[in-house]
Enzyme design. Sequence first.
Site, short mmCIF file in Angstrom:
data_model
loop_
_atom_site.label_atom_id
_atom_site.label_comp_id
_atom_site.label_asym_id
_atom_site.label_seq_id
_atom_site.Cartn_x
_atom_site.Cartn_y
_atom_site.Cartn_z
N ASP A 65 -10.12 11.18 10.94
CA ASP A 65 -9.79 10.78 9.57
C ASP A 65 -10.49 9.47 9.22
O ASP A 65 -9.89 8.55 8.66
CB ASP A 65 -8.28 10.64 9.41
CG ASP A 65 -7.84 10.70 7.94
OD1 ASP A 65 -8.64 11.15 7.10
OD2 ASP A 65 -6.71 10.29 7.64
N VAL A 73 3.55 1.24 2.65
CA VAL A 73 3.28 0.19 3.62
C VAL A 73 3.85 -1.11 3.06
O VAL A 73 3.57 -1.47 1.90
CB VAL A 73 1.78 0.03 3.91
CG1 VAL A 73 1.54 -1.12 4.88
CG2 VAL A 73 1.20 1.32 4.46
N GLY A 126 0.84 -1.20 0.00
CA GLY A 126 0.00 0.00 0.00
C GLY A 126 0.87 1.24 0.00
O GLY A 126 2.06 1.19 0.31
N GLY A 149 3.66 7.76 2.90
CA GLY A 149 4.74 6.88 2.50
C GLY A 149 4.20 5.52 2.11
O GLY A 149 3.02 5.36 1.79
N LYS A 197 4.56 0.52 8.19
CA LYS A 197 4.31 1.81 7.54
C LYS A 197 5.54 2.68 7.72
O LYS A 197 5.90 3.04 8.84
CB LYS A 197 3.06 2.48 8.12
CG LYS A 197 2.73 3.80 7.42
CD LYS A 197 1.29 4.25 7.68
CE LYS A 197 1.10 4.81 9.05
NZ LYS A 197 -0.24 5.42 9.22
#
Length: 869
Positions: free
Chosen positions: A645, A534, A527, A532, A549
């Site tokens: 979020d 993953v 991901g 950044g 991550k």
Amino acid sequence: MDTTSTQIASGTILFLLLLFFPYLSIADVIYSPVELFSINCGSSSNLSTRDGRNWTADIKFLSENKDSVAAPALTPSTLEGPYTDARLSHSQFTYSFPVSTGPKFLRLFFYSTSYQNFHRSKAYFSVKAGPYTLLQNFNASLHADAGNEPGDYLFREYCINLKDGDRLNITFIASKTSQNPDSYAFINGIEIVSMPPFLYYTNPHDVDITGLPHLVGVNTNLFPIENNFTLETKYRLRVGDQEIPASQDTGMLRSWDVDSKYVTTQSVLSLDIGPGIKLRFTKIPNYTAPDTVYRSVRNMGNNGTINMGFNLTWQLPIDSGFTYLLRLHFCQLNPEMKNPGYQSFFIFVQDQLVEKWADILSWSDKQEGVPVVKQYVVFIPGNQQETLNLSLKMHPNPQSLAKDAQINAIELFKINNSTGSLAGPNPDPDRLPETPKVPLQRPNNKSSGTTRTLAAAVAGAVSAAVLLSFIVAFFLIKRKKKMGSKEKDETPLGGGLSSLPTNLCRHFSIAEIRASTNNFDEHFVVGMGGFGNVYKGYIDDGSTRVAIKRLKPDSRQGAQEFMNEIEMLSQLRHLHLVSLVGYCYESNEMILVYDFMDRGTLREHLYDTDNPSLSWKQRLQICVGAARGLHYLHTGAKHTIIHRDVKSTNILLDEKWVAKVSDFGLSRIGPISSSMTHVSTQVKGSVGYIDPEYYKRQRLTEKSDVYSFGVVLLEVLSGRQPLLRWEEKQRISLVNWAKHCNEKGTLSEIVDAKLKGQIAPQCLQRYGEVALSCLLEDGTQRPSMNDAVRMLEFVLHLQEGAVNEVTESEDTEDVFSSSHSSLLFSDYSKSTALSMATNVGDCSYGSKDSEERSIPDHLFSEIKDPKGR
């Protein structure tokens, strides 16, 4: 000014416009203001100026006037206008104007010079208009000496909307402190001009939403400019070689400055283009801007050749910590651009792409000479004590035939913050020009005695200014340090590495992380995002899979989010929250290690994916799990935790399809006492999910998470993302589309085609009620996450009870018909939610059999006891 004077002034302006610009559109070019007050403050006589204004003495408009005085400027003004005299006071004084309902321009004119017994350096004051703070601790001399405005003349323009029966009260308040005991307030001129009701404010009854402002970078929803906002004009810039004075505006006495001082890249001006083409105002009213605005264009100057090496860029200095309305004016007069698509370009605001296919001909329905305006709203983070640049960039679309970009005018307005303030900081005294400015003098009109007096006054002003600079600098430095410490407190782990909770989660060395990812092999990437990549990793000799991550290095915001997530997740454990295994913080690396989620993100199973479609029951179970996780955040810890979020990419799925809420980098501790209703904080979040109430007022509550979760519920139902700019205007915003369909009684229109035949009618109705109640404009009317959990469990129970009745036969086609009544989510209230949740045993919306069923207690076990794993 009386009606007759107003008509004479308007007629004069019209005559001048037609005299000097014979190719102007004639019909309704001039807007005639209902009210026009031009006030010559501190003067006992009226003043007429060559621009058609009649300035009236101010005394009859003073409603509060304890000890104000009227005094002439010691240095005579070199500009025509209300600068000969001023109203000054060490105490508060107020002007009151009898104006009608609706929006007005409010303009303030200042001449920063010394007046009898009032030295220019001591003018520190605030200005309020009704409940709004326009200026606070404003020092006119610092602003004048900063050199951002011509000479010592300062001008401020505001848009304020008055409600029925209001009087416009403008109050001037000296900012007296122990450091400035002799502070005073002053004003030279005030002007109030009516404007058309929807020039800058949004028409709430307008069914055409294409002209509404779009949020930039934070939210994909439209952002109407509501009539309770007050705006400050920061820039009104036209492309051209000279400004358009107030007398040549469309009747509202606006001045249009030239944009050249703000353009930072090469460009070309094309002046007075298309003189033979009559402008047709079919998209915007013809009072929006003077015709001359649309007959001058700035472009990249490619001359038909490809020039893709730079952006056409403007940099506009602004105050941080405020929301801004940006209006861009376009008009296509180039006869070579005959078809839509021939010329298109990108538009970036604050380096965020806001238009990928900016096509002026397309916007104007394939008609040349049709002006259009595009509007964007952008929040500039900061502490409201620093000046930053707002950037506007345009770049040719490589897929268009004409590699060019163009624009006619730019307007930028500051929107008041949650406290009703528009006040920005004073310039930093340490950054003022080294050579003090000497006020411009009118030639051949001073005796030698006057000259000596002025020289002494100037010398005194300079000495006082230097001393004042040291004093102000000292206190600004102290204040900056204080603000700095406050900013550190925003991050729960302001102390840095020593604050990281090694006793609550595992600390990995960078060597271990490199070994577990084969030195960050790109084949291990599962991901990626703005933070950044993953990676899938293996720890403990390869026995345990983890998600790693890796935040981008040297990211200040990334460091804050990194600390925040460790602090939050190391203390939280719940079935429906992703578990933090540990972290690595060395060699300039910020790395977080989580339990590995085999199924990835919820979004990866809804759209833009090759994964098999989730069944309706699976989607419901995932929604219930995610809701439980959010409910635990809001109620299960010592203090309320607001995720901030919530989105489909932050809901992860393990191998058994159990939903896990993830990514706590933006999370905040909620109100910590019963007397607090919200947390005041900068707006942060992701495109399409941010609560509009939070965005407008910067007041964060747990109901902001509820709104974001409502967007996720619509994603799950529709199988599409929150914003699709290429969709027809009614469907651009998923939230707006869902509300529109609900009002028509056709919510089934938004249902994912892959779910056809799977949803029981009563289940769809109740699910829609839950989703749309989460999206109510008033946060207090939204359900709590506790209520949302129980209602979704009820929806799941309805679906399971009706599963034998839902088939692929024609009998179920009515699920997707338009016969369903609209969901009354606008009438939804907390009491409704509680009633619905507590009466789940009475399944009155299902079949008769389902009415006799009851929901097992275990469905609510986690609500009764929200314990961790």
